[in-house]
Design an enzyme around this catalytic site. Structure first.
Site, PDB file in Angstrom:
ATOM      1  N   PRO A   1       7.876 -14.273   8.110  1.00 58.00           N
ATOM      2  CA  PRO A   1       8.686 -13.074   7.838  1.00 58.00           C
ATOM      3  C   PRO A   1       8.870 -12.753   6.356  1.00 58.00           C
ATOM      4  O   PRO A   1       9.260 -11.642   6.009  1.00 58.00           O
ATOM      5  CB  PRO A   1      10.034 -13.388   8.508  1.00 58.00           C
ATOM      6  CG  PRO A   1      10.032 -14.850   8.773  1.00 58.00           C
ATOM      7  CD  PRO A   1       8.611 -15.288   8.877  1.00 58.00           C
TER       8      PRO A   1
ATOM      9  N   TYR B   1       4.332 -10.258   3.626  1.00 58.88           N
ATOM     10  CA  TYR B   1       3.841  -8.984   4.135  1.00 58.88           C
ATOM     11  C   TYR B   1       2.384  -8.826   3.714  1.00 58.88           C
ATOM     12  O   TYR B   1       1.950  -9.413   2.717  1.00 58.88           O
ATOM     13  CB  TYR B   1       4.653  -7.837   3.533  1.00 58.88           C
ATOM     14  CG  TYR B   1       6.108  -7.834   3.930  1.00 58.88           C
ATOM     15  CD1 TYR B   1       6.586  -6.960   4.884  1.00 58.88           C
ATOM     16  CD2 TYR B   1       7.017  -8.728   3.341  1.00 58.88           C
ATOM     17  CE1 TYR B   1       7.925  -6.940   5.253  1.00 58.88           C
ATOM     18  CE2 TYR B   1       8.360  -8.717   3.708  1.00 58.88           C
ATOM     19  CZ  TYR B   1       8.808  -7.826   4.658  1.00 58.88           C
ATOM     20  OH  TYR B   1      10.130  -7.810   5.021  1.00 58.88           O
TER      21      TYR B   1
ATOM     22  N   CYS C   1     -12.310   5.041  -5.711  1.00 54.53           N
ATOM     23  CA  CYS C   1     -13.043   6.103  -5.028  1.00 54.53           C
ATOM     24  C   CYS C   1     -13.848   6.956  -6.003  1.00 54.53           C
ATOM     25  O   CYS C   1     -14.771   7.662  -5.602  1.00 54.53           O
ATOM     26  CB  CYS C   1     -12.068   6.968  -4.231  1.00 54.53           C
ATOM     27  SG  CYS C   1     -10.972   5.977  -3.179  1.00 54.53           S
TER      28      CYS C   1
HETATM   29  P1  FAD Z   1      -8.015  -2.944  -3.522  1.00 52.53           P
HETATM   30  O1  FAD Z   1      -7.704  -1.583  -4.002  1.00 52.53           O
HETATM   31  O2  FAD Z   1      -9.428  -3.382  -3.480  1.00 52.53           O
HETATM   32  O3  FAD Z   1      -7.192  -3.938  -4.417  1.00 52.53           O
HETATM   33  C1  FAD Z   1      -7.215  -5.311  -4.202  1.00 52.53           C
HETATM   34  C2  FAD Z   1      -7.129  -6.041  -5.530  1.00 52.53           C
HETATM   35  O4  FAD Z   1      -6.676  -7.357  -5.298  1.00 52.53           O
HETATM   36  C3  FAD Z   1      -8.478  -6.173  -6.212  1.00 52.53           C
HETATM   37  O5  FAD Z   1      -8.456  -5.574  -7.482  1.00 52.53           O
HETATM   38  C4  FAD Z   1      -8.697  -7.686  -6.302  1.00 52.53           C
HETATM   39  O6  FAD Z   1      -9.288  -8.083  -7.529  1.00 52.53           O
HETATM   40  C5  FAD Z   1      -7.297  -8.221  -6.204  1.00 52.53           C
HETATM   41  N1  FAD Z   1      -7.233  -9.579  -5.661  1.00 52.53           N
HETATM   42  C6  FAD Z   1      -7.874 -10.059  -4.562  1.00 52.53           C
HETATM   43  N2  FAD Z   1      -7.555 -11.342  -4.347  1.00 52.53           N
HETATM   44  C7  FAD Z   1      -6.689 -11.684  -5.333  1.00 52.53           C
HETATM   45  C8  FAD Z   1      -6.015 -12.891  -5.653  1.00 52.53           C
HETATM   46  N3  FAD Z   1      -6.156 -13.980  -4.897  1.00 52.53           N
HETATM   47  N4  FAD Z   1      -5.220 -12.919  -6.740  1.00 52.53           N
HETATM   48  C9  FAD Z   1      -5.059 -11.807  -7.509  1.00 52.53           C
HETATM   49  N5  FAD Z   1      -5.675 -10.645  -7.248  1.00 52.53           N
HETATM   50  C10 FAD Z   1      -6.476 -10.581  -6.169  1.00 52.53           C
HETATM   51  N6  FAD Z   1     -11.276   5.133   0.353  1.00 52.53           N
HETATM   52  C11 FAD Z   1     -11.013   6.396   0.720  1.00 52.53           C
HETATM   53  O7  FAD Z   1     -10.093   6.629   1.507  1.00 52.53           O
HETATM   54  N7  FAD Z   1     -11.743   7.431   0.215  1.00 52.53           N
HETATM   55  C12 FAD Z   1     -12.766   7.248  -0.656  1.00 52.53           C
HETATM   56  O8  FAD Z   1     -13.396   8.206  -1.122  1.00 52.53           O
HETATM   57  C13 FAD Z   1     -13.082   5.915  -1.041  1.00 52.53           C
HETATM   58  N8  FAD Z   1     -14.099   5.666  -1.886  1.00 52.53           N
HETATM   59  C14 FAD Z   1     -14.346   4.382  -2.261  1.00 52.53           C
HETATM   60  C15 FAD Z   1     -15.405   4.132  -3.130  1.00 52.53           C
HETATM   61  C16 FAD Z   1     -15.694   2.849  -3.546  1.00 52.53           C
HETATM   62  C17 FAD Z   1     -16.842   2.602  -4.458  1.00 52.53           C
HETATM   63  C18 FAD Z   1     -14.875   1.766  -3.078  1.00 52.53           C
HETATM   64  C19 FAD Z   1     -15.146   0.370  -3.523  1.00 52.53           C
HETATM   65  C20 FAD Z   1     -13.837   2.003  -2.202  1.00 52.53           C
HETATM   66  C21 FAD Z   1     -13.564   3.295  -1.784  1.00 52.53           C
HETATM   67  N9  FAD Z   1     -12.529   3.570  -0.881  1.00 52.53           N
HETATM   68  C22 FAD Z   1     -12.285   4.865  -0.507  1.00 52.53           C
HETATM   69  C23 FAD Z   1     -11.708   2.491  -0.291  1.00 52.53           C
HETATM   70  C24 FAD Z   1     -10.408   2.282  -1.027  1.00 52.53           C
HETATM   71  O9  FAD Z   1     -10.682   2.115  -2.378  1.00 52.53           O
HETATM   72  C25 FAD Z   1      -9.709   1.068  -0.444  1.00 52.53           C
HETATM   73  O10 FAD Z   1      -9.436   1.295   0.903  1.00 52.53           O
HETATM   74  C26 FAD Z   1      -8.415   0.716  -1.166  1.00 52.53           C
HETATM   75  O11 FAD Z   1      -8.643   0.491  -2.522  1.00 52.53           O
HETATM   76  C27 FAD Z   1      -7.778  -0.529  -0.542  1.00 52.53           C
HETATM   77  O12 FAD Z   1      -6.662  -0.934  -1.248  1.00 52.53           O
HETATM   78  P2  FAD Z   1      -6.249  -2.467  -1.301  1.00 52.53           P
HETATM   79  O13 FAD Z   1      -5.007  -2.524  -2.132  1.00 52.53           O
HETATM   80  O14 FAD Z   1      -6.236  -3.032   0.043  1.00 52.53           O
HETATM   81  O15 FAD Z   1      -7.446  -3.186  -2.058  1.00 52.53           O
END
Ligand code: FAD
Length: 444
Positions: free
Chosen positions: A275, A278, A42
């Site tokens: 199951p 997750y 973020c």
């Molecule tokens: P992520 O944090 O994206 O993490 C997923 C990780 O999994 C990634 O690093 C990826 O490389 C890794 N991955 C994927 N596939 C594989 C694989 N097969 N093997 C190994 N690793 C893998 N949200 C807010 O609420 N407020 C904000 O101000 C905000 N600003 C944002 C600004 C930007 C520029 C961005 C990009 C996002 C923003 N968000 C914001 C959204 C927030 O960052 C996401 O909702 C949050 O990070 C989601 O978490 P996650 O764990 O699902 O995914």
């Protein structure tokens, strides 16, 4: 127990830390395909804009630091490429050496996030300076392009949160910005009349806003953007920010159920149809807290909350995820835009009857300097008083009001309860009748 986590940022890293806090003996292995874990997604736009000056500050945890602190086996630059549900193994690829190996699991947590959508627009592959923004390498690429090439003009395609944050941050770097948005408004969680305030503000700030128009093609190696309606915009830099799609390939290939928009389907305990697997974060389909329909809400709060809950559930605590309200906030130049729950557009689409009030109170007492009006919209059910959602746009005090209403919604308060909320007041902060109280009076 051996717990394997795919994805090492918001959801994954939260789950890992919580798992370890609950149990000291389990083996926890976290895979991240990128170099960095647990970075501040973020904050990325603000580093490009140089409000955040120190790149180190974006790196909330390092592989070494977090491994040591929580006794975790963290493997970065390691992509999980396959799940074998029968044998409870995953296949991992070292992205540097391309070597692959297997790793077993008792429980698997998927938190791979969502990636920026890149549609096949003609000329895209030839465009020299076109970027999406998701992670640290993307950020480094954009920042170094801005630092070294000193572009004068930028086109931001898509007027969502990331698009608007990038527009502001590029503008802060002295770049002339044009936003091209296909819908008739920016910031989809707002209804049109609320977004209109932002439209005016963007124009006041010298940002050119092109609405109801999509990109048709990129010409001359990306130095010209041509829109569907035939507009031609010369540019030195293009940011594509038209939304994200779930990274669901692993799950789909393993036969896990996904919804209409590709989000992995999970039950209230965040379990997939297997199951022992997750899923959490941007990759999952969630239940809308208000209307209970399946939806995708890629935000940091849900990812963090789910990361914690999933760890609890793996250790048998049985905590439910109650759905996502979609409370959000963004800074757009001098304005703050914040929303919670459902807007009119959503309720209309679902055929749910609703009532609306609009009020424009000051952020605090008018006689104390610095007060600014807040445009506050409350959407509710006329008969029961159930609060469906709220939207606020203003220069001051917006965050607090939306957070209070979001809390009211989760506490099952109705519009009838809002006048009775006894909120903190002194002239620099509010009025004896807070804007939230006033919204309640207006609604009843
Ligand atoms: P992520 O944090 O994206 O993490 C997923 C990780 O999994 C990634 O690093 C990826 O490389 C890794 N991955 C994927 N596939 C594989 C694989 N097969 N093997 C190994 N690793 C893998 N949200 C807010 O609420 N407020 C904000 O101000 C905000 N600003 C944002 C600004 C930007 C520029 C961005 C990009 C996002 C923003 N968000 C914001 C959204 C927030 O960052 C996401 O909702 C949050 O990070 C989601 O978490 P996650 O764990 O699902 O995914």
């Amino acid at each position: 127990k051996k717990i394997v986590i795919v994805g090492g940022v918001a959801g994954g890293a939260t789950a890992a830390a919580r798992l370890r806090r609950i149990d000291e003996t389990s083996t926890i292995v976290m895979f991240e395909k990128g170099e960095y874990i647990s970075f501040a997604n973020c904050g990325l736009p603000y580093y490009i804009g140089e409000t955040i000056k120190d790149r180190q500050k974006l790196l909330v945890q390092t592989v070494e630091g977090m491994s040591k602190k929580f006794n975790l086996d963290i493997r970065n630059l390691s992509e999980v490429i396959e799940i074998n549900r029968e044998t409870k193994h995953i296949t991992v690829k070292n992205v540097q050496t391309l070597e692959t190996y297997e790793e077993s699991y008792d429980e698997l947590i998927l938190s791979p996030g969502a990636r920026p959508i890149v549609p096949p627009i003609p000329g895209l592959n030839e465009a020299k300076a076109i970027f999406t923004l998701r992670n640290i390498p993307d950020t480094d690429r954009i920042k170094s392009y801005v630092d070294v090439q000193q572009p004068k003009r930028a086109v931001v395609v898509g007027g969502g949160f990331i698009g608007l944050e990038m527009a502001e941050n590029l503008h802060d770097r002295g770049i002339e910005v044009t936003i091209v948005e296909m819908a008739n408004q920016v910031m989809a969680p707002l209804d049109y009349e609320m977004a209109a305030i932002i439209h005016n503000h963007l124009e006041d700030k010298g940002v050119q806003l092109i609405l109801e128009d999509g990109v048709k093609s990129f010409e001359n190696a990306g130095s010209k953007v041509v829109t569907q309606s035939g507009k031609e915009i010369e540019t030195d830099l293009i940011i594509l920010s038209i939304g994200v799609r779930p990274e669901n390939e692993l799950a789909v290939n393993a036969g896990l159920n996904v919804g209409e928009r590709g989000g992995i389907q999970v039950n209230d305990y965040l379990q997939t149809n297997d199951p022992h697997i997750y899923a959490i974060g941007d990759v999952i389909e969630v239940k809308d807290y208000i209307n209970e329909q399946p939806t995708m809400i890629p935000l940091a709060w849900p990812a963090n909350r789910q990361g914690r809950i999933v760890a609890d559930n793996i250790y048998g605590k049985e905590v439910k995820y109650n759905g996502t309200l979609g409370t959000s906030i963004a800074k757009v130049f001098d304005y703050t835009v914040s929303t919670t729950g459902n807007n009119e557009k959503t309720l209309k689409r679902l055929g749910i009857p609703y009532e609306v009030v609009h009020i424009h109170p000051g952020s605090h007492a008018g006689y104390y300097p610095g007060a600014a009006p807040i445009a506050l919209k409350l959407v509710f059910d006329k008969d029961t008083g159930k609060i469906y959602g709220a939207q606020a746009v203003g220069m001051d005090g917006v965050d607090k009001r939306i957070d209070v209403i979001a809390t009211a919604i989760k506490g099952n308060l109705t519009v009838l309860d809002l006048p009775d909320l006894e909120l903190a007041y002194a002239p620099p902060y509010s009025s004896a009748k807070d804007p939230v109280n006033m919204a309640g009076y207006a609604a009843t």
